[in-house]
Structures are given as C-alpha cells and as structure tokens.
Design a protein around this motif. Structure first.
Motif, PDB file in Angstrom:
ATOM      1  N   ARG A   1       0.809  -1.224   0.000  1.00 20.39           N
ATOM      2  CA  ARG A   1       0.000   0.000   0.000  1.00 20.39           C
ATOM      3  C   ARG A   1       0.843   1.276   0.000  1.00 20.39           C
TER       4      ARG A   1
ATOM      5  N   ARG B   1      -5.861  -0.110   0.760  1.00 20.46           N
ATOM      6  CA  ARG B   1      -5.631  -1.322  -0.019  1.00 20.46           C
ATOM      7  C   ARG B   1      -4.465  -1.095  -0.968  1.00 20.46           C
TER       8      ARG B   1
ATOM      9  N   ALA C   1      -7.185   2.846  -5.574  1.00 16.29           N
ATOM     10  CA  ALA C   1      -7.169   1.595  -4.825  1.00 16.29           C
ATOM     11  C   ALA C   1      -8.597   1.154  -4.583  1.00 16.29           C
TER      12      ALA C   1
END
Length: 810
Positions: free
Chosen positions: A642, A664, A692
């Motif tokens: 991430r 994420r 994301a």
C-alpha cells in the motif's frame, strides 16, 4: 494551544451552547445572568467583564451574531429570548446605567440552540422538535417549522441564501427548509445510528457538513435546487488510527513501531462543534486549495481535518497540554480565524470549569510547509555511475549491428535476385523525366477527418460527456488503453490475451495482435509512434512494429519469475521500464525491423538489462509510472504493501516513500503528462493520481508527497478501475462498478458528470491527447467514446454513430 482564561462556574455547563466570536466570549453566571469577556488582550489594564441581567429562568443557549458592527448577542431561557447590543451595553454600564436588551420571543420552551443569519436580521431558535424563526429587531415570530420526529440539536442559515435554513435532529436526519414557503425542500436519509449534533456551511465550494455523536461526518453538495448528494464520509476514529499509524511509521521507520503502540480504550468522539479555518501555507501548487481545513471540537480535543483529502492533519489532545484546566470537553464555541488565530470557549464535561483557548494557525501551518523538494524535472546532470548513462554510450558490443536482409543470403534460394540483372530487361535510358503531368487534387492530404488533430488542445473546453459512438470487442474485458501521441490510434489490451489497434474514431475493423497467453496488463506507445509494447500476466513483454503481425522483440520466458504488472517506454524512448515482483527493471533495447527470410526464427533486435532495483520493502510492484516525453529521473512505483515509492533513476535508489498511502494495494498510478497539443504550467506536471479498491482516487503533489485531494463518489469495491487526467489538466475520469464513468473537476471533490449507458463495470478510461474525447472500456468488452459539447471535435462525423465488430478471437 494557549489557555487565556479559566473560570469556575456555579454549575456544570457541559451541554449548553456557549457564545464565542473574534471579539467576545460569553457564558451563563448563576443560571440567570451572563458574563461577557473581551478576547482582545489589553496590555494596559484588564477590562472588567460585562455582566448582563434580564432573564428570570436558567439560560440554556447563547450565540453571537455574524456581523462585526454592532456585535449582537442572543440569549435564551424558558421565559425569554433576548437580543443584546454589546457595545451599547458596555456604554450604558460605564455610565452607571443598567444594560438592557430587546425581548424577541416569550415562552417558547427550553431552547437548546440559537443561530443568526448572515445579516443578523433573523434568529433561529431550536426548542424540542420545533424551530422558531424570529426577527432580531422586534418581538415577531416569522416562522414556526415542525417536521422532525425527534428533538432538534442545531440549525444554520445558508450564507448565500437567507431564505434557506438547515436543521439537524436526534432523529438522525437533517432537513432543508424554504422559509418563503415554510416547507421542507430536502430531507436526508437516516445517516447514522446516533443523533446528529452539528451542521456547518462552507460558502467557498457550497458544501454542507454535518456530524454525529459517534464521530461520523458527512459532506454534501448544496446546489441551487437543494438536492444534496454525498461527497465524502469521514470517521474520526478511523482517521485518528491512520494518523497515529503514520506518525509511528515516521518515528520508527525500521520496524520499532510495534513496541511503541499500546492498547488503548476506544472512546466515542462526538462532533460537538465545527468551524472552517484557512490554511495559509505559502505553497505554489496550481490546483491546491488553501481553505479546506476543518476544525472539529470533540470531547478529548481539537481535530483538524483536510476536507480535500478526508485526512486528519493533526489532533490537539487536552491531555497533552498539562497546563490546561480541563481534560474532557462537554461543549464548544468556536470563533472564526482572525489574524491567523482562532479562539475557543470550552466547558468541562464533568466539572464546572470553562476555559478560553487560543490557537495560532501558523503553528499548524509550519508543520505542513516543508516538503521533500522532489520534481519530475531534473535538477542536476547525470552522475557518472547513473544507470541512465548506458543510453549515451557510443559502443554497444552486445547489441548486433543492423544488417541488410538480402545482401548475405545465398543466391540459389531465391527466384529473383536484383543483383543478377536477369529479372528485368536491360535499361536503355538511365533517366526519363515525366513532364506535362497535371496535378490531381488529393482529398486525402489534409481532410476534416484529421484536421482537428493538427490544432491545439482547447484549454477551456467542457468535459467530454456527449456519447458519440460505441462498439463491442467480443465480450472480453478491456484492461488497458493508450492513445498514440498524435491521437490518431488507440491500443486496447484485452482479457483474452490479444491487443486491438483502432482508429481514434473507432471506425473500421481493428488490427488484431496475438501472441500472449494471459490477459494483457499494459500497453504503451513509443514517441515516434512506429512501435509499441504490450505486457501480460504470462510474464512476457513484446515490442511490436506497425504493419508487422510478429513482434520485433520478445522479452520473457525465464527473464521474470512473476507477472509484469506495468511496463512502458522511458527516458525519451531510450529504455524499457517495467515492474515484475519487487524489481524495477531498466532495459536498453534496439529494434531492428529487417528480417532474414531463411532464418526467420532469429531475432535481430536486442535487449540488454541496464539496471535492476528492488523496492525498499521488497513488496511486489502493483503499478508504476514515469514521463518519457522529456528527460526525467523520477519513477513512481506502487507496492502491494500500500506504499508509494519514488525512485531516482539517476542515483538508482529510492528517493522517498509514502507508507500506507491507501487502505488497499494501489492498482493504478497516473501522472499528469499533458500532451503535445496542450501547454500547462510546469508545476502541474508534479501532480499524479493513485487508485485503490474501496479507497477511491487520490491526487498527490510530488513536491511535498502529500495528498491534496480525494475523489470517492464512484463505486470501486472489487475491480481494478483505472483513472486518467485530461491533457488540459482540468478534469479527472474514473471507472466505476455501477456501470458509469465519473468525470471530476480537479479543483473540487464532487463529480461534475456521471456518464451512464454502460452495460457493465467500467474498467478503463483514457483521454484523447489531441481533442476533448473520453474513451471508456467495460468488463463485458464494450468501448464507448464521448466528446465535448464545446463544438464538434469530431468534424468528420457529427452524428451519434454506432459501430460494432464481430467477436475477436485469437
């Protein structure tokens, strides 16, 4: 935070509305009286507080007017609602007379909240489930509004429309009232399981914010028709956890954060009061807003949130200031930011203490003014040990020289050999000029079909939202797009391992390129538009030339142990840049389009590894981006952990890192590259997007490596929906799982347009670099082209044509 005043009252004021403005603060005294203190420090002498009397019941709410001259105070009890002119009351007190106010309401019940309109002509008083709109000059009830199912908690007049009032209630909804008709213009859905406590208008971008007792905040747009739609939702507890995790990561970059984290008891963070404050940091970002900070008074301290990014900037806990007289707050009164300072009047939750606090905004801004100093433009020449020097070496012993495809072939294997002289009649005349030939007019030289590709990109055009054409690629997911630099052709990478080459108008049959064994993850054009590359999940990369059905270079087999997630040309097409696993690979290449008809299996083109760099955390690369249009050392790499890592290819190291950039793993990173048809400010090229799953789209500034805005109106829960920046740098497009594509204004967090008429999830979006067009690709293999309403950008076909092609199979 500085404590300027501390008072001990005769009773607790934890759930009462106190009054505070830039000049004065007021609080009840002995239940029925009021004390008014001056916030302006006087060096010569401390002014005595002004004491106001007139109520017969216990004062339950107080508020100051919005105007600066004269300063009005409204106070309410069960018997009266009184308006006080503070300056006039001070004058009468100095003359030895009794200060008096104007009664505007009588016996309206227990008032829990008061609010002035912008011109101080009207006052809203919340009592039970009813809100009374009163005149501030005479005892006149203008409106009586009753429609909530529970007791009211707050009310606020619209700053730009005096006839609009918004109220919140314990029934967990807010209502928009039209005071002219005394009806509800808009009623929200049930927002939370907890009551709503406060409401705030933001006049700059016309947004409405409301907060609840469980720390939830909702930001809505407030258009002229009052049909509010949600812009973003925030949770103070979640933002606090992310902020603490980021601080621990910065303090313990080598992994010592786990020893510093201690188990803490989670407490509720009610949104007791909100106020906007100006971020006056002297940054030169083109699109950065400077008034998006929000101060939130809660029970344990003051939270400062950046509304543009929905991120917590800082928290000022009461417990961290040992000199303060309170540890938990029961109510807040917040003034506006004047002279880079804000004043807060806070009552204690469990004791009878009230404190006056002062906060200098410059102290907060100083923490955010410093940046990393990175830029896409190179600030120094190449180092002697830089891997980029490999592109400028004169001798390349490992790369074969270009050879003619016919000169070294045996004569007996050919039916016609030019050098033999037997395939044609002998020449009798070496040169015979052609004369008296009429020149035929050619309609294909420069036609309306390509005329728009030769002009500048219109910088002031509207967003492309008008459907122009659509077609089907055969029910295969469209995973990636890229236009050629001149905007005439478009590459589409499909889920069936093939690549389709279309005209930009999507007319005619496409050229189909096959060879990969798994879905194509990325495609990229070269600057000269003579060749392009495709990367796939089959751990291979292929470079293709126009007009050839076979790739000129195949890079794969045992070269990579993991799939290639992203690949592109780099450094003015001198290198191939790709990410596989945790490695960022830089390759030199030489494309040789000549072929030996006998040894066709031999590849004349060559590839050589110039550098291989591993990510800082050894996490797999999920996306990367670099600018190839000019010499730039910066490569943006997103990892499965991430994070966002900035690689300096001049030094061959990681220059900086942003941990936990999303909740994420990031599946898309897109830079603002502009195009050859548009011109932007140089600083604009330091902006880039990341996407994301479940965490929306964020725009970052490379110079500070901070998120400057967030977009989350689209739906993205499971599929890797891509995003793109328009060549003019004004719009952002994003795919969505609700069968729509969203177009955002880069300067605002709410979407401009919602492009519907898609049959499935929109996976890919891209802008044409030459004209205002937007192309979308869906999960079911449909392509849809949108154009701008600012003129006919597709002059060769003004109709909404619909084209389709049969199922493309390898």
């Amino acid at each position: 935070m500085i404590e300027k005043l501390s008072l001990t009252c005769d009773g607790r004021l934890s759930h009462r509305q106190l009054a505070c403005c830039h000049s004065y603060c007021g609080l009840p005294l002995e239940g029925k009286d009021m004390l008014i203190y001056s916030n302006v420090s006087n060096v010569e002498k401390e002014l005595e507080p002004l004491r106001l009397t007139g109520h017969h019941g216990e004062i339950s709410a107080m508020t100051f007017g919005k105007g600066s001259r004269p300063v009005l105070l409204c106070s309410a009890s069960a018997d009266y609602i009184i308006i006080w002119d503070i300056e006039l009351c001070q004058k009468r007190t100095q003359e030895g007379k009794v200060a008096a106010g104007t009664v505007i309401g009588t016996s309206l019940g227990e008032v829990v909240h008061l609010a002035f309109c912008l011109s101080d002509e009207r006052v809203a008083a919340c009592s039970g489930a009813t809100v009374y709109v009163l005149s501030s000059k005479r005892p006149d009830v203008i409106s009586t509004l009753t429609n909530h199912l529970g007791p009211l908690t707050s009310a606020e007049f619209c700053p730009w429309n005096k006839d609009i009032l918004v109220t919140t209630s314990e029934d967990r909804t807010f209502k928009v009232w039209d005071l002219k008709t005394e009806t509800v213009s808009y009623q929200s859905f049930v927002l939370s399981a907890s009551p709503l406590l406060s409401v705030l208008f933001l006049e700059e971008n016309r947004h409405l914010i409301t907060g609840s007792t469980d720390g939830q905040l909702w930001c809505f747009t407030f258009p002229d028709d009052h049909k509010c739609h949600l812009v973003t939702k925030m949770d103070l507890q979640k933002m606090e956890k992310r902020h603490q995790l980021h601080q621990l990561t910065v303090s313990y970059p080598t992994g010592g954060a786990e020893h510093s984290a201690v188990d803490k008891v989670e407490t509720s963070k009610p949104v007791l009061r909100m106020a906007s404050c100006s971020s006056l940091t002297d940054t030169k970002s083109v699109h950065e807003k400077n008034n998006s900070w929000l101060c939130i008074g809660s029970s344990d301290g003051l939270y400062v949130v950046d509304l543009a990014t929905s991120e917590l900037l800082t928290v000022l806990y009461f417990k961290d200031y040992h000199s303060l007289s309170i540890t938990l707050a029961g109510s807040w009164a917040i003034s506006s930011g004047w002279d880079k300072a804000m004043v807060f009047l806070v009552s204690s939750l469990f004791t009878s203490c009230v404190v006056l606090l002062e906060l200098h905004l410059s102290d907060l801004e100083r923490n955010w003014a410093c940046g990393e100093g990175l830029s896409v433009y190179p600030s120094s020449p190449l180092l002697p040990a830089s891997p980029l020097n490999a592109a400028f070496k004169k001798k390349e012993p490992n790369l074969p020289k270009k050879k003619g495809g016919i000169m070294e072939q045996p004569l007996v294997f050919h039916s016609k050999v030019r050098s033999s002289g037997y395939t044609s009649a002998p020449r009798r005349m070496m040169f015979s000029p052609k004369t008296n030939i009429q020149k035929k007019p050619s309609s294909k030289k420069v036609t309306n079909n390509t005329g728009f590709l030769l002009s500048d990109y219109p910088a002031d055009s509207a967003a492309p939202t008008i459907p122009h054409s659509h077609l089907s690629t055969g029910n295969k997911p469209v995973y990636c797009f890229q236009y050629s630099g001149d905007g005439k052709q478009i590459l589409c990478g499909l889920g069936d391992s093939s690549v389709l080459l279309y005209k930009s108008s999507l007319t005619g049959n496409p050229t189909v390129y096959t060879g990969h064994d798994k879905p194509v993850s990325s495609v990229s054009w070269s600057l000269n538009r003579q060749w392009w590359l495709s990367a796939s999940e089959d751990q291979s990369l292929r470079i293709w030339t126009l007009g050839s059905a076979e790739p000129a270079i195949i890079l794969g087999n045992s070269a990579f142990s993991k799939p290639i997630r992203s690949a592109q040309f780099y450094y003015l097409d001198k290198f191939l840049l790709l990410g596989s696993g945790p490695s960022l690979c830089l390759y030199l290449y030489n494309v040789d389009i000549t072929r030996d008809n006998i040894k066709r299996y031999q590849q004349r083109s060559a590839v050589k590894l110039a550098s291989r760099i591993t990510t800082a955390s050894s996490a797999d690369i999920t996306a990367l981006s670099a600018i190839s249009d000019f010499f730039s050392y910066i490569v943006l790499v997103c990892g499965s952990d991430r994070s966002i890592q900035v690689f300096d290819m001049n030094k061959g190291t990681v220059a900086s890192e942003v941990p936990d950039a999303h909740s994420r793993a990031i599946h898309c990173v897109t830079q603002n590259k502009g195009s050859m048809f548009s011109t932007q400010a140089p600083d604009s090229y330091n902006l880039f997007l990341t996407s994301a799953v479940t965490d929306g789209v964020k725009i970052w500034d490379l110079r500070t490596l901070r998120c400057v805005r967030r977009y989350e109106n689209h739906v993205n829960r499971c599929h890797p929906c891509l995003s793109a920046i328009s060549p003019c740098g004004r719009f952002i497009a994003s795919g969505s799982e609700d069968s729509c594509a969203y177009v955002y204004d880069i300067r605002s967090s709410s979407y401009l347009h919602k492009l519907q008429k898609h049959a499935d999830t929109v996976l890919s979006v891209t802008f044409n670099p030459a004209t205002p067009q937007l192309l979308t690709g869906t999960l079911d293999g449909k392509l849809r082209l949108f154009q701008s309403s600012s003129g006919a950008c597709l002059s060769h076909d003004n109709s909404t044509a619909v084209h389709s092609i049969p199922n493309m199979t390898a």
